[in-house]
Design a protein around this motif. Structure first.
Motif, short mmCIF file in Angstrom:
data_model
loop_
_atom_site.label_atom_id
_atom_site.label_comp_id
_atom_site.label_asym_id
_atom_site.label_seq_id
_atom_site.Cartn_x
_atom_site.Cartn_y
_atom_site.Cartn_z
N ILE A 135 0.82 -1.22 0.00
CA ILE A 135 0.00 0.00 0.00
C ILE A 135 0.86 1.27 0.00
CG2 ILE A 135 -1.90 -1.20 1.14
CD1 ILE A 135 -1.52 0.38 3.59
N SER A 136 2.15 1.12 0.36
CA SER A 136 3.03 2.31 0.32
C SER A 136 3.08 2.88 -1.08
CB SER A 136 4.46 1.94 0.72
OG SER A 136 4.46 1.40 2.00
N ALA A 137 3.18 1.99 -2.07
CA ALA A 137 3.29 2.44 -3.46
C ALA A 137 2.03 3.20 -3.89
CB ALA A 137 3.54 1.25 -4.39
N VAL A 138 0.89 2.78 -3.35
CA VAL A 138 -0.37 3.43 -3.71
C VAL A 138 -0.35 4.88 -3.21
CG1 VAL A 138 -2.89 3.39 -3.43
CG2 VAL A 138 -1.61 1.23 -3.57
N TYR A 139 0.01 5.05 -1.92
CA TYR A 139 0.01 6.42 -1.37
C TYR A 139 1.15 7.24 -1.95
CZ TYR A 139 -3.78 5.19 1.71
OH TYR A 139 -5.02 4.81 2.19
N SER A 140 2.28 6.57 -2.24
CA SER A 140 3.41 7.28 -2.83
C SER A 140 3.03 7.82 -4.20
CB SER A 140 4.59 6.31 -2.90
OG SER A 140 5.67 6.93 -3.50
N SER A 141 2.30 7.02 -4.99
CA SER A 141 1.91 7.48 -6.33
C SER A 141 0.94 8.67 -6.25
CB SER A 141 1.30 6.34 -7.15
OG SER A 141 0.03 6.04 -6.63
N ARG A 142 0.30 8.82 -5.09
CA ARG A 142 -0.58 9.98 -4.90
C ARG A 142 0.16 11.15 -4.25
NH1 ARG A 142 -5.86 7.28 -1.98
NH2 ARG A 142 -6.15 5.56 -3.43
N ASP A 143 1.48 10.96 -4.07
CA ASP A 143 2.30 11.96 -3.39
C ASP A 143 1.77 12.22 -1.97
OD1 ASP A 143 4.44 13.64 -3.20
OD2 ASP A 143 3.41 15.37 -4.05
N ALA A 144 1.35 11.14 -1.33
CA ALA A 144 0.72 11.27 -0.01
C ALA A 144 1.36 10.31 1.00
CB ALA A 144 -0.77 10.99 -0.13
N LEU A 145 2.64 9.99 0.79
CA LEU A 145 3.31 9.06 1.71
C LEU A 145 4.50 9.74 2.38
CD1 LEU A 145 3.44 5.99 2.64
CD2 LEU A 145 5.35 5.81 1.04
N ALA A 146 4.61 9.59 3.70
CA ALA A 146 5.82 10.01 4.39
C ALA A 146 6.40 8.79 5.09
CB ALA A 146 5.50 11.10 5.41
N GLU A 147 7.68 8.55 4.87
CA GLU A 147 8.34 7.42 5.52
C GLU A 147 9.12 7.93 6.71
OE1 GLU A 147 10.72 4.55 3.34
OE2 GLU A 147 9.58 5.12 1.55
N VAL A 148 9.03 7.19 7.81
CA VAL A 148 9.72 7.58 9.04
C VAL A 148 10.57 6.41 9.51
CG1 VAL A 148 9.36 8.19 11.46
CG2 VAL A 148 7.92 9.21 9.71
N ASP A 149 11.83 6.70 9.81
CA ASP A 149 12.72 5.66 10.32
C ASP A 149 12.31 5.36 11.77
OD1 ASP A 149 14.80 4.10 11.19
OD2 ASP A 149 16.36 5.61 10.89
N GLY A 150 11.90 4.12 12.02
CA GLY A 150 11.42 3.74 13.35
C GLY A 150 12.51 3.23 14.28
N ILE A 151 13.77 3.30 13.83
CA ILE A 151 14.86 2.84 14.69
C ILE A 151 15.37 4.02 15.51
CG2 ILE A 151 17.18 1.83 14.73
CD1 ILE A 151 15.09 -0.12 13.69
N GLY A 152 15.39 3.83 16.82
CA GLY A 152 15.88 4.90 17.69
C GLY A 152 15.05 4.95 18.96
N ALA A 153 15.36 5.93 19.79
CA ALA A 153 14.62 6.07 21.05
C ALA A 153 13.22 6.60 20.77
CB ALA A 153 15.37 7.04 21.97
N VAL A 154 12.29 6.33 21.72
CA VAL A 154 10.89 6.72 21.52
C VAL A 154 10.78 8.22 21.21
CG1 VAL A 154 8.63 6.94 22.67
CG2 VAL A 154 9.98 4.85 22.95
N ASP A 155 11.50 9.06 21.96
CA ASP A 155 11.33 10.51 21.71
C ASP A 155 11.93 10.94 20.37
OD1 ASP A 155 13.78 10.08 22.77
OD2 ASP A 155 13.71 11.70 24.25
N GLU A 156 12.98 10.22 19.91
CA GLU A 156 13.54 10.56 18.59
C GLU A 156 12.54 10.21 17.49
OE1 GLU A 156 18.23 9.45 19.55
OE2 GLU A 156 16.96 8.01 18.49
N VAL A 157 11.95 9.02 17.60
CA VAL A 157 11.00 8.58 16.56
C VAL A 157 9.76 9.48 16.60
CG1 VAL A 157 9.64 6.65 15.67
CG2 VAL A 157 11.90 6.21 16.65
N THR A 158 9.34 9.86 17.82
CA THR A 158 8.19 10.76 17.95
C THR A 158 8.46 12.08 17.23
OG1 THR A 158 7.73 9.80 20.11
CG2 THR A 158 6.65 11.90 19.63
N GLU A 159 9.66 12.62 17.42
CA GLU A 159 10.02 13.89 16.78
C GLU A 159 9.96 13.74 15.25
OE1 GLU A 159 10.30 16.76 18.21
OE2 GLU A 159 10.77 17.69 16.28
N ARG A 160 10.50 12.61 14.76
CA ARG A 160 10.47 12.38 13.30
C ARG A 160 9.02 12.29 12.80
NH1 ARG A 160 14.30 7.32 13.88
NH2 ARG A 160 16.09 8.42 14.70
N LEU A 161 8.18 11.64 13.59
CA LEU A 161 6.77 11.50 13.18
C LEU A 161 6.08 12.86 13.12
CD1 LEU A 161 5.80 8.33 15.21
CD2 LEU A 161 5.55 8.58 12.75
#
Ligand code: AMP
Length: 170
Positions: A135-161
Protein backbone atom coordinates in the motif's frame (compact mmCIF):
# COMPACT_ATOMS: atom_id res chain seq x y z
CA UNK A 1 -5.51 14.42 17.82
CA UNK A 2 -7.29 11.15 18.39
CA UNK A 3 -5.84 7.82 17.23
CA UNK A 4 -8.38 5.21 16.17
CA UNK A 5 -6.60 1.85 16.36
CA UNK A 6 -8.31 -1.11 14.72
CA UNK A 7 -6.12 -3.47 16.79
CA UNK A 8 -7.27 -1.75 20.02
CA UNK A 9 -10.92 -2.02 18.98
CA UNK A 10 -10.48 -5.74 18.26
CA UNK A 11 -8.73 -6.30 21.60
CA UNK A 12 -11.50 -4.45 23.49
CA UNK A 13 -14.09 -6.67 21.79
CA UNK A 14 -12.10 -9.83 22.55
CA UNK A 15 -11.88 -8.80 26.20
CA UNK A 16 -15.61 -8.00 26.29
CA UNK A 17 -16.38 -11.37 24.64
CA UNK A 18 -18.62 -9.76 22.03
CA UNK A 19 -19.56 -11.55 18.79
CA UNK A 20 -17.07 -9.35 16.93
CA UNK A 21 -14.43 -10.23 19.52
CA UNK A 22 -15.02 -13.98 19.15
CA UNK A 23 -14.63 -13.73 15.40
CA UNK A 24 -11.61 -11.40 15.55
CA UNK A 25 -9.79 -13.63 18.03
CA UNK A 26 -9.66 -16.50 15.53
CA UNK A 27 -7.55 -14.28 13.28
CA UNK A 28 -5.58 -12.07 15.69
CA UNK A 29 -4.35 -15.08 17.68
CA UNK A 30 -2.81 -16.51 14.49
CA UNK A 31 -1.44 -13.20 13.26
CA UNK A 32 -3.79 -13.16 10.26
CA UNK A 33 -5.74 -10.12 9.14
CA UNK A 34 -9.37 -10.08 10.25
CA UNK A 35 -11.54 -10.33 7.08
CA UNK A 36 -12.01 -7.04 5.23
CA UNK A 37 -15.81 -7.22 5.38
CA UNK A 38 -15.65 -7.15 9.19
CA UNK A 39 -12.83 -4.61 9.54
CA UNK A 40 -14.17 -2.20 6.94
CA UNK A 41 -17.65 -2.18 8.46
CA UNK A 42 -16.16 -1.57 11.90
CA UNK A 43 -14.10 1.43 10.68
CA UNK A 44 -17.09 2.86 8.79
CA UNK A 45 -19.28 2.60 11.92
CA UNK A 46 -16.63 4.16 14.11
CA UNK A 47 -16.14 7.13 11.79
CA UNK A 48 -19.90 7.51 11.28
CA UNK A 49 -20.43 7.85 15.02
CA UNK A 50 -17.53 10.31 15.36
CA UNK A 51 -18.94 12.38 12.54
CA UNK A 52 -22.43 12.26 14.00
CA UNK A 53 -20.87 13.77 17.14
CA UNK A 54 -18.83 16.10 14.89
CA UNK A 55 -15.66 14.98 16.67
CA UNK A 56 -13.71 13.82 13.62
CA UNK A 57 -14.15 17.01 11.64
CA UNK A 58 -13.32 19.22 14.58
CA UNK A 59 -10.18 17.44 15.67
CA UNK A 60 -8.86 15.39 12.81
CA UNK A 61 -7.81 11.85 13.55
CA UNK A 62 -5.17 9.23 12.91
CA UNK A 63 -6.10 5.73 11.81
CA UNK A 64 -3.58 3.41 13.42
CA UNK A 65 -3.27 0.01 11.70
CA UNK A 66 -5.78 0.71 8.93
CA UNK A 67 -5.72 0.33 5.96
CA UNK A 68 -3.60 -2.83 5.94
CA UNK A 69 -4.09 -4.10 2.39
CA UNK A 70 -4.89 -2.65 -1.02
CA UNK A 71 -8.61 -3.50 -0.79
CA UNK A 72 -8.84 -1.58 2.51
CA UNK A 73 -7.25 1.44 0.81
CA UNK A 74 -10.09 1.40 -1.73
CA UNK A 75 -12.67 1.07 1.04
CA UNK A 76 -11.10 3.90 3.03
CA UNK A 77 -11.26 6.09 -0.09
CA UNK A 78 -14.97 5.28 -0.37
CA UNK A 79 -15.66 5.90 3.34
CA UNK A 80 -13.87 9.26 3.30
CA UNK A 81 -15.63 10.29 0.06
CA UNK A 82 -19.00 9.37 1.57
CA UNK A 83 -18.27 11.46 4.65
CA UNK A 84 -16.66 14.34 2.71
CA UNK A 85 -13.35 14.03 4.56
CA UNK A 86 -10.00 14.47 2.80
CA UNK A 87 -6.94 12.46 3.76
CA UNK A 88 -3.73 14.35 4.55
CA UNK A 89 -1.61 11.30 3.88
CA UNK A 90 -0.14 8.03 5.10
CA UNK A 91 2.79 7.52 7.46
CA UNK A 92 4.98 4.45 7.08
CA UNK A 93 7.24 3.62 10.02
CA UNK A 94 10.13 1.42 8.90
CA UNK A 95 12.18 -0.94 11.08
CA UNK A 96 14.23 -4.05 10.56
CA UNK A 97 12.31 -7.29 11.25
CA UNK A 98 14.76 -8.45 13.94
CA UNK A 99 14.41 -5.15 15.81
CA UNK A 100 10.61 -5.36 15.57
CA UNK A 101 10.64 -8.94 16.88
CA UNK A 102 12.86 -7.95 19.80
CA UNK A 103 10.60 -5.00 20.68
CA UNK A 104 7.42 -7.05 20.53
CA UNK A 105 8.91 -9.79 22.70
CA UNK A 106 9.74 -7.10 25.24
CA UNK A 107 6.18 -5.73 24.94
CA UNK A 108 4.88 -9.26 25.59
CA UNK A 109 6.55 -9.15 29.01
CA UNK A 110 4.99 -5.77 29.81
CA UNK A 111 1.50 -6.01 28.26
CA UNK A 112 1.03 -9.75 27.86
CA UNK A 113 -0.47 -9.47 24.38
CA UNK A 114 -1.49 -12.93 23.16
CA UNK A 115 -0.16 -12.34 19.62
CA UNK A 116 3.31 -11.21 20.77
CA UNK A 117 4.86 -14.68 20.70
CA UNK A 118 7.80 -15.34 18.40
CA UNK A 119 6.02 -17.59 15.85
CA UNK A 120 2.99 -15.26 15.63
CA UNK A 121 5.25 -12.19 15.35
CA UNK A 122 7.13 -13.87 12.46
CA UNK A 123 3.85 -14.60 10.75
CA UNK A 124 2.58 -11.04 11.29
CA UNK A 125 5.77 -9.75 9.65
CA UNK A 126 5.22 -11.98 6.60
CA UNK A 127 1.57 -10.87 6.36
CA UNK A 128 2.85 -7.28 6.55
CA UNK A 129 5.36 -7.88 3.73
CA UNK A 130 2.80 -9.58 1.50
CA UNK A 131 -0.35 -7.60 2.15
CA UNK A 132 0.49 -4.30 3.84
CA UNK A 133 3.81 -3.19 2.30
CA UNK A 134 2.25 -2.84 -1.20
CA UNK A 135 0.00 0.00 0.00
CA UNK A 136 3.03 2.31 0.32
CA UNK A 137 3.29 2.44 -3.46
CA UNK A 138 -0.37 3.43 -3.71
CA UNK A 139 0.01 6.42 -1.37
CA UNK A 140 3.41 7.28 -2.83
CA UNK A 141 1.91 7.48 -6.33
CA UNK A 142 -0.58 9.98 -4.90
CA UNK A 143 2.30 11.96 -3.39
CA UNK A 144 0.72 11.27 -0.01
CA UNK A 145 3.31 9.06 1.71
CA UNK A 146 5.82 10.01 4.39
CA UNK A 147 8.34 7.42 5.52
CA UNK A 148 9.72 7.58 9.04
CA UNK A 149 12.72 5.66 10.32
CA UNK A 150 11.42 3.74 13.35
CA UNK A 151 14.86 2.84 14.69
CA UNK A 152 15.88 4.90 17.69
CA UNK A 153 14.62 6.07 21.05
CA UNK A 154 10.89 6.72 21.52
CA UNK A 155 11.33 10.51 21.71
CA UNK A 156 13.54 10.56 18.59
CA UNK A 157 11.00 8.58 16.56
CA UNK A 158 8.19 10.76 17.95
CA UNK A 159 10.02 13.89 16.78
CA UNK A 160 10.47 12.38 13.30
CA UNK A 161 6.77 11.50 13.18
CA UNK A 162 5.76 15.05 14.10
CA UNK A 163 7.97 16.46 11.33
CA UNK A 164 6.53 13.92 8.85
CA UNK A 165 2.96 14.76 9.87
CA UNK A 166 3.69 18.43 9.32
CA UNK A 167 5.05 17.65 5.83
CA UNK A 168 1.83 15.81 4.94
CA UNK A 169 -0.38 18.55 6.28
CA UNK A 170 0.31 20.99 3.45
P1 AMP B 1 -2.28 -4.24 15.85
O1 AMP B 1 -2.69 -3.90 17.23
O2 AMP B 1 -2.43 -3.08 14.87
O3 AMP B 1 -0.92 -4.87 15.78
O4 AMP B 1 -3.31 -5.36 15.32
C1 AMP B 1 -3.43 -6.61 15.98
C2 AMP B 1 -4.20 -7.58 15.11
O5 AMP B 1 -5.52 -7.09 14.86
C3 AMP B 1 -3.62 -7.82 13.71
O6 AMP B 1 -2.59 -8.79 13.72
C4 AMP B 1 -4.86 -8.30 12.96
O7 AMP B 1 -5.18 -9.64 13.30
C5 AMP B 1 -5.95 -7.42 13.54
N1 AMP B 1 -6.06 -6.16 12.77
C6 AMP B 1 -5.75 -4.91 13.18
N2 AMP B 1 -5.98 -4.01 12.21
C7 AMP B 1 -6.45 -4.71 11.15
C8 AMP B 1 -6.84 -4.37 9.83
N3 AMP B 1 -6.77 -3.10 9.38
N4 AMP B 1 -7.28 -5.38 9.02
C9 AMP B 1 -7.35 -6.64 9.44
N5 AMP B 1 -6.96 -7.04 10.66
C10 AMP B 1 -6.51 -6.09 11.51
Amino acid sequence: MEAISTGDIFRANIKGETELGKLAQEYTSRGELVPDSVTNAMVRDKLASKIANREAEALGFILDGYPRNVAQVAELDAILADFGISLDGALEITADGDVVTERLLKRAEIEGRADDTEPVIRHRLSVYAEQTAPISAVYSSRDALAEVDGIGAVDEVTERLLVALESLNK
